[in-house]
Design a protein around this motif. Sequence first.
Motif, mmCIF file in Angstrom:
data_model
loop_
_atom_site.group_PDB
_atom_site.id
_atom_site.type_symbol
_atom_site.label_atom_id
_atom_site.label_comp_id
_atom_site.label_asym_id
_atom_site.label_seq_id
_atom_site.Cartn_x
_atom_site.Cartn_y
_atom_site.Cartn_z
ATOM 1 N N LEU A 1 -9.921 5.308 -13.238
ATOM 2 C CA LEU A 1 -10.448 5.607 -14.570
ATOM 3 C C LEU A 1 -9.405 6.457 -15.298
ATOM 4 C CD1 LEU A 1 -14.167 6.331 -13.625
ATOM 5 C CD2 LEU A 1 -13.033 4.153 -14.081
ATOM 6 N N GLY A 2 -8.328 5.798 -15.654
ATOM 7 C CA GLY A 2 -7.149 6.422 -16.239
ATOM 8 C C GLY A 2 -6.006 5.447 -16.113
ATOM 9 N N GLY B 1 -5.782 -1.513 -20.655
ATOM 10 C CA GLY B 1 -4.691 -1.319 -21.607
ATOM 11 C C GLY B 1 -3.552 -2.277 -21.351
ATOM 12 N N LYS B 2 -2.346 -1.721 -21.247
ATOM 13 C CA LYS B 2 -1.132 -2.526 -21.092
ATOM 14 C C LYS B 2 -0.778 -2.689 -19.623
ATOM 15 C CE LYS B 2 3.664 -2.599 -22.749
ATOM 16 N NZ LYS B 2 4.638 -1.856 -23.589
ATOM 17 N N LEU B 3 -0.529 -3.930 -19.225
ATOM 18 C CA LEU B 3 -0.033 -4.240 -17.888
ATOM 19 C C LEU B 3 1.459 -4.474 -18.013
ATOM 20 C CD1 LEU B 3 -1.553 -6.829 -15.384
ATOM 21 C CD2 LEU B 3 0.892 -6.468 -15.642
ATOM 22 N N SER B 4 2.258 -3.672 -17.338
ATOM 23 C CA SER B 4 3.707 -3.857 -17.404
ATOM 24 C C SER B 4 4.303 -3.827 -16.004
ATOM 25 C CB SER B 4 4.363 -2.799 -18.298
ATOM 26 O OG SER B 4 4.063 -1.502 -17.855
ATOM 27 N N ALA B 5 5.315 -4.681 -15.801
ATOM 28 C CA ALA B 5 6.010 -4.763 -14.518
ATOM 29 C C ALA B 5 7.376 -5.397 -14.741
ATOM 30 C CB ALA B 5 5.207 -5.584 -13.510
ATOM 31 N N GLU C 1 -10.020 -6.555 -5.487
ATOM 32 C CA GLU C 1 -10.371 -6.073 -6.824
ATOM 33 C C GLU C 1 -9.692 -4.741 -7.121
ATOM 34 O OE1 GLU C 1 -14.232 -5.052 -9.609
ATOM 35 O OE2 GLU C 1 -14.473 -6.253 -7.806
ATOM 36 N N VAL C 2 -8.938 -4.718 -8.207
ATOM 37 C CA VAL C 2 -8.327 -3.497 -8.727
ATOM 38 C C VAL C 2 -8.639 -3.453 -10.212
ATOM 39 C CG1 VAL C 2 -6.176 -2.260 -9.181
ATOM 40 C CG2 VAL C 2 -6.465 -3.479 -7.014
ATOM 41 N N ARG C 3 -9.234 -2.347 -10.655
ATOM 42 C CA ARG C 3 -9.538 -2.192 -12.080
ATOM 43 C C ARG C 3 -9.004 -0.858 -12.562
ATOM 44 N NH1 ARG C 3 -12.552 -6.209 -14.341
ATOM 45 N NH2 ARG C 3 -13.600 -7.579 -12.859
ATOM 46 N N VAL C 4 -8.313 -0.923 -13.692
ATOM 47 C CA VAL C 4 -7.669 0.246 -14.288
ATOM 48 C C VAL C 4 -8.150 0.309 -15.733
ATOM 49 C CG1 VAL C 4 -5.459 1.332 -14.856
ATOM 50 C CG2 VAL C 4 -5.647 -0.132 -12.811
ATOM 51 N N THR C 5 -8.757 1.423 -16.133
ATOM 52 C CA THR C 5 -9.269 1.497 -17.500
ATOM 53 C C THR C 5 -8.161 1.769 -18.510
ATOM 54 O OG1 THR C 5 -9.786 3.866 -17.298
ATOM 55 C CG2 THR C 5 -11.531 2.286 -16.732
ATOM 56 N N GLY C 6 -7.062 2.376 -18.067
ATOM 57 C CA GLY C 6 -5.924 2.658 -18.941
ATOM 58 C C GLY C 6 -4.826 1.629 -18.767
ATOM 59 N N ASN C 7 -3.590 2.117 -18.622
ATOM 60 C CA ASN C 7 -2.422 1.254 -18.461
ATOM 61 C C ASN C 7 -2.048 1.126 -16.992
ATOM 62 O OD1 ASN C 7 -2.071 0.985 -21.314
ATOM 63 N ND2 ASN C 7 -1.095 2.993 -21.350
ATOM 64 N N LEU C 8 -1.530 -0.031 -16.630
ATOM 65 C CA LEU C 8 -0.955 -0.258 -15.308
ATOM 66 C C LEU C 8 0.539 -0.454 -15.482
ATOM 67 C CD1 LEU C 8 -0.879 -0.930 -12.286
ATOM 68 C CD2 LEU C 8 -1.486 -3.289 -12.884
ATOM 69 N N ASN D 1 -5.617 9.878 -13.441
ATOM 70 C CA ASN D 1 -4.452 9.010 -13.279
ATOM 71 C C ASN D 1 -4.020 8.981 -11.817
ATOM 72 O OD1 ASN D 1 -4.309 8.651 -16.118
ATOM 73 N ND2 ASN D 1 -3.173 10.562 -16.317
ATOM 74 N N LEU D 2 -3.556 7.821 -11.364
ATOM 75 C CA LEU D 2 -3.048 7.656 -10.006
ATOM 76 C C LEU D 2 -1.595 7.219 -10.077
ATOM 77 C CD1 LEU D 2 -3.318 7.433 -6.910
ATOM 78 C CD2 LEU D 2 -4.223 5.113 -7.255
ATOM 79 N N THR D 3 -0.730 7.947 -9.373
ATOM 80 C CA THR D 3 0.688 7.601 -9.283
ATOM 81 C C THR D 3 1.062 7.460 -7.822
ATOM 82 O OG1 THR D 3 1.202 8.834 -11.307
ATOM 83 C CG2 THR D 3 3.042 8.315 -9.847
#
Length: 199
Positions: A83-84, A123-127, A96-103, A60-62
């Motif tokens: 990959l998270g 997964g879920k994209l939320s903003a 290009e930005v790819r996230v396998t989990g939620n953004l 995960n990246l925060t």
Amino acid sequence: MASHFQQTDSTRANELLADVLETPFEDDAEDFHFALREGDLELDGDFVLEANEVLIVVGNLTVKGCLSDAFQNEDDASKLYVLGDLRARDLVCGSEVRVTGNLTVENVLYANSFDMDTLGVGGKLSARVFIEEGHQVEFKSLAVDTLITDDESWREVVPEAVVGDFASVLPAHLLGQEGQFILSEALHRDLLAGRPVLR
């Protein structure tokens, strides 16, 4: 970056991203600088990717500030693969930005690459605010409070989207040519300064 990532190469990148990449990196991808982080990473301030930088986070990246990638042109852009889950206060996405989990973007997500690159979320994209102005966007589900776009087709996903009428929701200093487009650098400066971008 050096303290958080280790240098890697296209072979290792292709192994890690086999399920994510549409086209593997070529063995002679010397124009790219590959860097890898294995494990979760949390960054306190803003984080900016450099042109031709390919960052891979296996975890995960925060980013507690503004995360922004690099896009000068089709040949000078960055790539970010998480990959998270990815969480940021703000995200400026021009390549290009790819996230396998939620953004999860707590404040503003701005995406514009002149339709050359993709923001892909497994997964879920939320903003809170999502400003899309010429970017390919893929997601499993979407949760945004305000969607601002120049593409009428977004109304099929978010019926209440603000389409094209940028001046009704954004201040004049963020707009060019009588409100016809968004000044991305001005928007980025406001996000870095923590200023609100809605009227």
